[in-house]
Design a protein around this motif. Structure first.
Motif, PDB file in Angstrom:
ATOM      1  N   GLN A   1       0.838  -1.198   0.000  1.00 50.21           N
ATOM      2  CA  GLN A   1       0.000   0.000   0.000  1.00 50.21           C
ATOM      3  C   GLN A   1       0.875   1.251   0.000  1.00 50.21           C
TER       4      GLN A   1
ATOM      5  N   GLN B   1       2.137   1.775  -3.492  1.00 48.60           N
ATOM      6  CA  GLN B   1       1.058   2.296  -4.334  1.00 48.60           C
ATOM      7  C   GLN B   1       0.828   3.784  -4.058  1.00 48.60           C
ATOM      8  N   ASP B   2       0.810   4.173  -2.798  1.00 46.81           N
ATOM      9  CA  ASP B   2       0.618   5.583  -2.440  1.00 46.81           C
ATOM     10  C   ASP B   2       1.753   6.459  -2.964  1.00 46.81           C
TER      11      ASP B   2
ATOM     12  N   SER C   1       3.668   5.831  -5.543  1.00 50.11           N
ATOM     13  CA  SER C   1       3.536   5.882  -7.003  1.00 50.11           C
ATOM     14  C   SER C   1       2.483   6.910  -7.416  1.00 50.11           C
ATOM     15  N   LYS C   2       1.344   6.920  -6.736  1.00 49.20           N
ATOM     16  CA  LYS C   2       0.287   7.882  -7.051  1.00 49.20           C
ATOM     17  C   LYS C   2       0.760   9.317  -6.794  1.00 49.20           C
ATOM     18  N   ASP C   3       1.510   9.526  -5.720  1.00 45.74           N
ATOM     19  CA  ASP C   3       2.038  10.864  -5.414  1.00 45.74           C
ATOM     20  C   ASP C   3       3.019  11.324  -6.486  1.00 45.74           C
TER      21      ASP C   3
ATOM     22  N   VAL D   1       3.064  10.366  -9.682  1.00 47.48           N
ATOM     23  CA  VAL D   1       2.272  10.658 -10.880  1.00 47.48           C
ATOM     24  C   VAL D   1       1.610  12.030 -10.746  1.00 47.48           C
ATOM     25  N   ALA D   2       1.009  12.298  -9.601  1.00 42.21           N
ATOM     26  CA  ALA D   2       0.353  13.581  -9.399  1.00 42.21           C
ATOM     27  C   ALA D   2       1.345  14.732  -9.508  1.00 42.21           C
ATOM     28  N   HIS D   3       2.534  14.543  -8.957  1.00 43.20           N
ATOM     29  CA  HIS D   3       3.574  15.573  -9.040  1.00 43.20           C
ATOM     30  C   HIS D   3       4.011  15.811 -10.492  1.00 43.20           C
TER      31      HIS D   3
END
Length: 62
Positions: A45, A48-49, A51-53, A55-57
């Protein structure tokens, strides 16, 4: 990390061949101190978190 003899996280980023962007592969290699220690599923988890951060950046930077 006190329950592991060794723990290595590897991140491999490869550009996509047919489109813009990249593919990211995370590899977590570890050796538990003994068999009574659980596998580190909770880290999935976290990966995954993170990776999402990332991508958002990257989207925000464009």
């Amino acid at each position: 990390m006190e329950e592991y003899k060794s723990f290595v996280a590897t991140i491999l980023v490869s550009p996509k061949s047919e489109d813009s962007g990249s593919v990211v592969h995370w590899t977590l290699e570890y050796e538990k101190l003994h068999d009574g220690i659980a596998h580190p599923e909770t880290l999935l988890q976290l990966v995954q978190d993170i990776s999402k951060d990332i991508v958002a950046h990257l989207i925000q930077a464009n």
